[in-house]
Scaffold this active site. Structure first.
Site, PDB file in Angstrom:
ATOM      1  N   CYS A  52      -2.271  -3.151   3.137  1.00 24.76           N
ATOM      2  CA  CYS A  52      -3.396  -4.176   2.820  1.00 24.76           C
ATOM      3  C   CYS A  52      -3.102  -5.648   3.213  1.00 24.76           C
ATOM      4  O   CYS A  52      -1.757  -5.972   3.115  1.00 24.76           O
ATOM      5  CB  CYS A  52      -3.527  -4.433   1.325  1.00 24.76           C
ATOM      6  SG  CYS A  52      -3.957  -2.762   0.421  1.00 24.76           S
ATOM      7  N   HIS A 108       4.814  13.955   6.344  1.00 18.76           N
ATOM      8  CA  HIS A 108       4.841  15.518   6.052  1.00 18.76           C
ATOM      9  C   HIS A 108       5.516  16.004   7.275  1.00 18.76           C
ATOM     10  O   HIS A 108       5.329  15.668   8.323  1.00 18.76           O
ATOM     11  CB  HIS A 108       3.338  16.097   6.076  1.00 18.76           C
ATOM     12  CG  HIS A 108       2.527  15.370   5.077  1.00 18.76           C
ATOM     13  ND1 HIS A 108       2.558  15.577   3.726  1.00 18.76           N
ATOM     14  CD2 HIS A 108       1.493  14.504   5.188  1.00 18.76           C
ATOM     15  CE1 HIS A 108       1.782  14.901   3.038  1.00 18.76           C
ATOM     16  NE2 HIS A 108       1.065  14.058   3.786  1.00 18.76           N
ATOM     17  N   SER A 164       0.899  -1.210  -0.072  1.00 16.96           N
ATOM     18  CA  SER A 164      -0.056   0.097   0.073  1.00 16.96           C
ATOM     19  C   SER A 164       0.955   1.329  -0.087  1.00 16.96           C
ATOM     20  O   SER A 164       1.480   1.754  -0.854  1.00 16.96           O
ATOM     21  CB  SER A 164      -1.049   0.065   1.294  1.00 16.96           C
ATOM     22  OG  SER A 164      -2.177   0.769   0.870  1.00 16.96           O
TER      23      SER A 164
END
Length: 126
Positions: A88, A73, A68
């Site tokens: 996943c 950030h 996935s």
């Protein structure tokens, strides 16, 4: 489509400034952490933001995983970071690997305070 989504908001990070402002360095440590956790990177995008009157610009780093994704950030002016790891669990449970990746990255940033969330997504077919 079941999986595990981990998030962390890191505050007052005590790490060296390169981890908050140096896009190439942050991208490299992401790839290293993904590999160490036993996950497979299939792509990477890193964007460094320009400086502002408050100081150096932050970085957004995204690693596309076969399982996935990872996204980071940074806000250097606040010494803050948000982390997002989603795996996943189709064909195998990657939850332990997701936790290992998250722990590795949190240790890079050395926050004095963090808020973590865990969300189990989707249903396992019976």
């Amino acid at each position: 489509m079941h999986g595990l989504h981990l998030t962390a908001d890191l505050h007052d990070c005590q790490c060296g400034p390169q981890w908050l402002i140096d896009g190439p360095a942050l991208g490299a440590v992401c790839i290293k952490a993904v590999s160490a956790a036993g996950l497979q990177a299939v792509g990477k995008i890193v964007h460094s933001f320009p400086a502002t009157p408050q100081g150096p610009g932050g970085v957004t780093a995204t690693v596309l995983l076969a399982e996935s994704h990872l996204c980071i950030h940074t806000w250097p002016e606040q010494r803050g970071v948000t982390l997002d790891v989603y795996v996943c669990n189709f064909g195998g449970d990657h939850s332990a690997k997701a936790h290992a990746l998250m722990e590795c990255l949190i240790s890079v940033f050395q926050p004095r305070h963090s808020e973590r969330n865990e969300l189990r997504r989707g249903q396992i077919a019976a």
